[in-house]
Design a protein around this motif. Sequence first.
Motif, PDB file in Angstrom:
ATOM      1  N   PRO A   1       8.371   0.805  -9.750  1.00 67.06           N
ATOM      2  CA  PRO A   1       7.060   1.102  -9.163  1.00 67.06           C
ATOM      3  C   PRO A   1       6.085  -0.068  -9.268  1.00 67.06           C
ATOM      4  O   PRO A   1       5.208  -0.208  -8.430  1.00 67.06           O
ATOM      5  N   GLU A   2       6.231  -0.904 -10.286  1.00 65.90           N
ATOM      6  CA  GLU A   2       5.318  -2.037 -10.459  1.00 65.90           C
ATOM      7  C   GLU A   2       5.529  -3.078  -9.361  1.00 65.90           C
ATOM      8  O   GLU A   2       4.576  -3.640  -8.831  1.00 65.90           O
ATOM      9  N   ARG A   3       6.781  -3.355  -9.022  1.00 64.79           N
ATOM     10  CA  ARG A   3       7.110  -4.345  -7.983  1.00 64.79           C
ATOM     11  C   ARG A   3       7.274  -3.695  -6.611  1.00 64.79           C
ATOM     12  O   ARG A   3       7.347  -4.390  -5.612  1.00 64.79           O
ATOM     13  N   ASN A   4       7.367  -2.358  -6.586  1.00 67.69           N
ATOM     14  CA  ASN A   4       7.533  -1.570  -5.367  1.00 67.69           C
ATOM     15  C   ASN A   4       8.795  -1.985  -4.607  1.00 67.69           C
ATOM     16  O   ASN A   4       8.770  -2.222  -3.391  1.00 67.69           O
ATOM     17  N   VAL A   5       9.912  -2.054  -5.355  1.00 69.08           N
ATOM     18  CA  VAL A   5      11.215  -2.386  -4.775  1.00 69.08           C
ATOM     19  C   VAL A   5      12.246  -1.368  -5.252  1.00 69.08           C
ATOM     20  O   VAL A   5      12.048  -0.695  -6.259  1.00 69.08           O
ATOM     21  N   PHE A   6      13.361  -1.256  -4.510  1.00 67.50           N
ATOM     22  CA  PHE A   6      14.444  -0.359  -4.912  1.00 67.50           C
ATOM     23  C   PHE A   6      15.767  -1.079  -4.805  1.00 67.50           C
ATOM     24  O   PHE A   6      15.905  -2.066  -4.092  1.00 67.50           O
TER      25      PHE A   6
ATOM     26  N   HIS B   1      10.712   1.667 -17.604  1.00 68.66           N
ATOM     27  CA  HIS B   1       9.714   1.313 -16.584  1.00 68.66           C
ATOM     28  C   HIS B   1      10.193   1.638 -15.175  1.00 68.66           C
ATOM     29  O   HIS B   1       9.455   1.462 -14.209  1.00 68.66           O
ATOM     30  N   GLU B   2      11.421   2.099 -15.045  1.00 73.07           N
ATOM     31  CA  GLU B   2      12.023   2.358 -13.733  1.00 73.07           C
ATOM     32  C   GLU B   2      12.053   3.855 -13.434  1.00 73.07           C
ATOM     33  O   GLU B   2      11.959   4.686 -14.325  1.00 73.07           O
ATOM     34  N   LEU B   3      12.241   4.181 -12.175  1.00 70.82           N
ATOM     35  CA  LEU B   3      12.514   5.538 -11.728  1.00 70.82           C
ATOM     36  C   LEU B   3      13.949   5.549 -11.223  1.00 70.82           C
ATOM     37  O   LEU B   3      14.337   4.687 -10.433  1.00 70.82           O
ATOM     38  N   MET B   4      14.740   6.498 -11.683  1.00 72.53           N
ATOM     39  CA  MET B   4      16.157   6.578 -11.308  1.00 72.53           C
ATOM     40  C   MET B   4      16.399   7.850 -10.507  1.00 72.53           C
ATOM     41  O   MET B   4      15.744   8.869 -10.718  1.00 72.53           O
TER      42      MET B   4
ATOM     43  N   ASP C   1       0.782  -1.244   0.000  1.00 78.04           N
ATOM     44  CA  ASP C   1       0.000   0.000   0.000  1.00 78.04           C
ATOM     45  C   ASP C   1       0.810   1.289   0.000  1.00 78.04           C
ATOM     46  O   ASP C   1       0.263   2.347  -0.270  1.00 78.04           O
ATOM     47  N   VAL C   2       2.099   1.216   0.332  1.00 78.74           N
ATOM     48  CA  VAL C   2       2.917   2.433   0.422  1.00 78.74           C
ATOM     49  C   VAL C   2       3.883   2.471  -0.757  1.00 78.74           C
ATOM     50  O   VAL C   2       4.855   1.724  -0.798  1.00 78.74           O
ATOM     51  N   PRO C   3       3.635   3.340  -1.743  1.00 77.74           N
ATOM     52  CA  PRO C   3       4.505   3.425  -2.919  1.00 77.74           C
ATOM     53  C   PRO C   3       5.888   3.982  -2.564  1.00 77.74           C
ATOM     54  O   PRO C   3       6.008   5.014  -1.914  1.00 77.74           O
ATOM     55  N   LEU C   4       6.913   3.275  -3.012  1.00 72.37           N
ATOM     56  CA  LEU C   4       8.290   3.731  -2.786  1.00 72.37           C
ATOM     57  C   LEU C   4       8.549   5.095  -3.404  1.00 72.37           C
ATOM     58  O   LEU C   4       9.293   5.896  -2.846  1.00 72.37           O
TER      59      LEU C   4
ATOM     60  N   GLY D   1      15.676  -3.060  -1.257  1.00 68.06           N
ATOM     61  CA  GLY D   1      14.581  -3.457  -0.383  1.00 68.06           C
ATOM     62  C   GLY D   1      13.233  -2.993  -0.867  1.00 68.06           C
ATOM     63  O   GLY D   1      13.035  -2.686  -2.043  1.00 68.06           O
ATOM     64  N   THR D   2      12.318  -2.925   0.092  1.00 65.53           N
ATOM     65  CA  THR D   2      10.924  -2.523  -0.166  1.00 65.53           C
ATOM     66  C   THR D   2      10.626  -1.265   0.644  1.00 65.53           C
ATOM     67  O   THR D   2      11.518  -0.701   1.287  1.00 65.53           O
TER      68      THR D   2
END
Length: 75
Positions: free
Chosen positions: A56-61, A34-37, A15-18, A70-71
């Motif tokens: 953002p799709e998998r909500n991982v960094f 598809h990524e944010l850098m 529920d919490v977008p990175l 992590g998440t």
Amino acid sequence: MPRIPDEILERIKQDVPLAVLAERAGVELRKVGHELMARCPFPPHEDSTPSLSINPERNVFRCFGCGVAGTSTDW
């Protein structure tokens, strides 16, 4: 101190977008495919070029410079 139940941690991860967490921390994000850098905000890493990737799709960094990953619960 009691441990946070796994169900609550999973709900936070979903529920919490990175991207929102990063922007609120003052990180400037740029969309690349598809990524944010962004530059990595985590110490002791001094980032001169964007090496932090947020999916953002998998909500991982992951930072390809210092290896932190992590998440939203790890941010």
